[in-house]
Design an enzyme around this catalytic site. Sequence first.
Site: not given
Ligand code: SAH
Length: 506
Positions: A177, A59, A37
Amino acid sequence: MANFGHVYLIGAGPGDPGLLTIRGKEILERADVVVYDRLVSPAVLGMCNSKAKMVDVGKMPTHHKVKQSEINKLLVQYAQEYPQGIIARLKGGDPFVFGRGGEEALELVDAGVEFEVVPGITSAISVPAYAGIPVSHRGIATSFHIITGHEKAESNGELSLDFENLAKCQGTLIFLMGIANMDFIAKRLMECGKAPKTPLAFIEKGTTPYQRTVMATLETAGETIVRENVTAPAITIMGGVVELGKTLAWKKNLPLSGKRLVVTRAAKQASGITARLTALGAEVIETPMIETRAVEGSFNWADLANFDVLAFTSTNGVESFFTQLLASGNDIRVLAGKKIASVGKITEKKLLEYGIRCDYVPEDHTGEGLGKLLVSHVIASEQGERGNLIDESRILLLQGNLADDTLLKLLPQATRWVVYETLPVAELPEWKREAVESADAIVFASTSAVENYVKMTDARPRTSFCIGRMTESAARKHGFGTVTSDETTMDSLVKKIAEYYAGGRA
Ligand code: SAH
């Protein structure tokens, strides 16, 4: 059961490559296919088996590159294409936390494909932790809630959140998100009775070299996002624990924080400099430009007896020489009594790893310097100072196929053995292209690295950091700005890079 490859749903963690699990890393190193991803950091992609097929289904925030249903099918398809293979489905954070990992797993079950889940560290908890915000804290928050700020109800297209209950909730609220909808979310929470002064923090690109925390309150959330230009990926954390971040923010702003540097060394040599630049806060994209391969069987080991001095001009030369020496059934005792010369400190250090100290190392760490140093001893012998005698015809140069003739010109009676050859890496892997194109600077350790780089891509970072004057002039010739280390050592180069950015010339 049909003959399928094995699929692993792997969590890549939030960005810092150190936060990938050991299990995840082991699988990525063996993977035949990696389906990844957008949120997966280049450093994690760099850990994947270099022979693996890398499939980007990332995406973009605005348009979906590959639809979820297509990704599901793709996984089954690769499992069929690689019957004995390992298919790694690599996702940001944890695959089952808003990662749609469940949907992919259901599809695999349907198709009869075996799979395993390798959990990852979710951004929901780790990103606040990197900002010094504990998601729970005695006396402040007895629960925390992870919420998507993105999911729309099918019935009316509105956010499918239970604002009434969320507003009542005393625990910490963590929105993933949610940046695009946060103004709306904050207003609805206040309408439902949540205190306007509730502290909140936006944490952008958490755990990466670009991490940024922006503090606000529920009532200033929307305007703060606009004013501070908070952009995805970011999480929003709300509640009393946010205040702790003011005291506990532990992640230091390092000299190279927020800098993306391309390192163009061959893979096995890059790790040293990569580790040092990373420790200074940079994001490092390792992009080897060349591969080296030992040249076998082109000389006769028995001939070693004809030489008194062995001169090495690169660590590759040292490694190839000793690998082949051992493979031939010999060992370092065949070098007994011989004098050893090295072009510079790095090569000298490499020789030390093989238990060998150098007798000759020129002050200026150049091929010319080494040649002159050896010549001075040859001359001395002619003048009768027999203690340091070197018979020029008994000097053996152990070099790569691309080594220039500097040494041979200065020592025409010496012999050269080509112990390794350098082959250019033909193209930049697709997944690296974007990272390289957006880099702040590039590190060149040789002229061949410069020459190969310019063949491989049109991306020209403004600044190049060079080891050695030759490398510098090659980089200049191709229009790079250059900053050159004082000495031809990695230490000196790393110091130069840190000084450059400390000087505010970013
Ligand atoms: N599976 C992922 C989340 C996927 S949804 C998890 O467990 O972290 C994607 C969202 O995750 C982004 O829109 C943001 O809100 C958050 N996110 C993922 N990585 C991030 C990062 N390094 N810093 C801040 N937000 C993050």
